[in-house]
Design a protein around this motif. Sequence first.
Motif, mmCIF file in Angstrom:
data_model
loop_
_atom_site.group_PDB
_atom_site.id
_atom_site.type_symbol
_atom_site.label_atom_id
_atom_site.label_comp_id
_atom_site.label_asym_id
_atom_site.label_seq_id
_atom_site.Cartn_x
_atom_site.Cartn_y
_atom_site.Cartn_z
ATOM 1 N N LEU A 151 -6.176 -3.376 -3.672
ATOM 2 C CA LEU A 151 -6.203 -1.921 -3.655
ATOM 3 C C LEU A 151 -6.987 -1.345 -4.828
ATOM 4 O O LEU A 151 -7.120 -0.129 -4.960
ATOM 5 C CB LEU A 151 -4.772 -1.374 -3.664
ATOM 6 N N GLY A 211 -1.821 3.807 -10.477
ATOM 7 C CA GLY A 211 -1.085 2.555 -10.351
ATOM 8 C C GLY A 211 -1.735 1.404 -11.097
ATOM 9 O O GLY A 211 -2.821 1.511 -11.646
ATOM 10 N N PRO A 240 0.834 -1.213 0.000
ATOM 11 C CA PRO A 240 0.000 0.000 0.000
ATOM 12 C C PRO A 240 0.870 1.266 0.000
ATOM 13 O O PRO A 240 1.852 1.348 0.736
ATOM 14 C CB PRO A 240 -0.798 -0.121 1.291
ATOM 15 N N GLY A 241 0.521 2.203 -0.855
ATOM 16 C CA GLY A 241 1.273 3.450 -0.933
ATOM 17 C C GLY A 241 2.348 3.456 -1.992
ATOM 18 O O GLY A 241 2.789 4.525 -2.426
ATOM 19 N N HIS A 242 2.805 2.267 -2.428
ATOM 20 C CA HIS A 242 3.784 2.210 -3.514
ATOM 21 C C HIS A 242 3.119 2.684 -4.795
ATOM 22 O O HIS A 242 1.968 2.344 -5.079
ATOM 23 C CB HIS A 242 4.299 0.785 -3.674
ATOM 24 N N ARG A 243 3.833 3.443 -5.597
ATOM 25 C CA ARG A 243 3.218 4.062 -6.769
ATOM 26 C C ARG A 243 2.613 3.034 -7.725
ATOM 27 O O ARG A 243 1.601 3.301 -8.385
ATOM 28 C CB ARG A 243 4.236 4.927 -7.517
ATOM 29 N N TYR A 299 -9.844 5.346 -11.557
ATOM 30 C CA TYR A 299 -8.962 6.139 -10.710
ATOM 31 C C TYR A 299 -9.769 7.242 -10.030
ATOM 32 O O TYR A 299 -10.799 7.677 -10.547
ATOM 33 C CB TYR A 299 -7.825 6.741 -11.547
ATOM 34 N N TRP A 332 1.001 0.429 -7.014
ATOM 35 C CA TRP A 332 -0.230 -0.135 -6.490
ATOM 36 C C TRP A 332 -1.230 0.916 -6.028
ATOM 37 O O TRP A 332 -2.321 0.575 -5.583
ATOM 38 C CB TRP A 332 0.094 -1.063 -5.311
ATOM 39 N N ASP A 333 -0.877 2.171 -6.157
ATOM 40 C CA ASP A 333 -1.692 3.254 -5.606
ATOM 41 C C ASP A 333 -2.651 3.811 -6.659
ATOM 42 O O ASP A 333 -2.212 4.415 -7.642
ATOM 43 C CB ASP A 333 -0.770 4.363 -5.097
#
Length: 332
Positions: A210, A177, A166-169, A329, A171-172
């Motif tokens: 996510l 992502g 979570p928070g990694h570009r 998104y 997967w965001d």
Amino acid sequence: MQPITDRPIRWGVLATGGIATAFVEDLAAVPGAEVHAVASRRADSARAFADRHGIPHAHGSPADLAADPEVDVVYVATPHSAHHAGTKLLLEAGKAVLCEKPFTLNHGQAAELVSLARKRETFLMEAMWTYLDPTVRRIAELVADGAIGEVRTVQAEFGFVEAEVPGHRLWDPAVGGGALLDLGVYPVAFAQLLLGEPDSVQALARLSSLGVDARTSMLLGHPGGATALLSCSLDAECAQRASIQGSAGRIEIDRDFFHPAGFTLHRAGAEPETFRGPAKVGHGYGLEAAEVMRCLRAGETESPLVPHDSTLAVMRTLDAVRERTGVRYPGE
């Protein structure tokens, strides 16, 4: 746009991440290029990047970079979700722009930027290095010349395993992502370079917890009956290869089809022919910079090798894929 013919072309860079670093390093090998300024949302980040790369000016906001009168062209290296706002700001300030891929989050944003660039008569290009790669261009020439007859199918895959954090570009959802925009843009662009825009799109995806796609498979139908079988993945290791199959032969790219070292041509009834492309210089981003600078020196507002219409066509396909897989998104 007035041609720039009597001096070096001064670049600005928007963002300070890894791809911005690679681009600046490659600019050092492009004749007539100067990196004049860098900008980030944080002044300390911009200053550190400038000091690390010997860049004279550091700006603490995109607006300050857009207002810098010494900058001719800006490379936009922000996350996907910030491409539209940053590029729009720069175009409105009269700056030429090279914007990273995927060009924007969706076709609507891309069309707005292209319309603005055309209205302002300002240069704009997507940083689609695949379309500029001399080996890929040689492949496209062979296909166009009928070396493998009529193209029936294009296959291409791009993927690797990336832990779902979570928070990694990657997967965001907030920054666009997922596998499709980050990786899938390559096989889609490759297929459309050879076959044009599809008239039918089918897709399946495995969505992450996510809400973005961990893996997407695509089947594109093209006018005349050709098909493209494409895939991208963040949860499986892929060979990153491509194959172009025709009525009289095929072309095989064993690795990194988006900037390959070479390929093999198989003509029906003949021995295979192996082609090796020129050695890569740096990371490969110099190809993009050189084409932008050629256009600026010629007073052109659009590259014939990475035309606006091709960028828009790819974005339409990516939108269609997301519509079929249910990826949305924030704000859409």
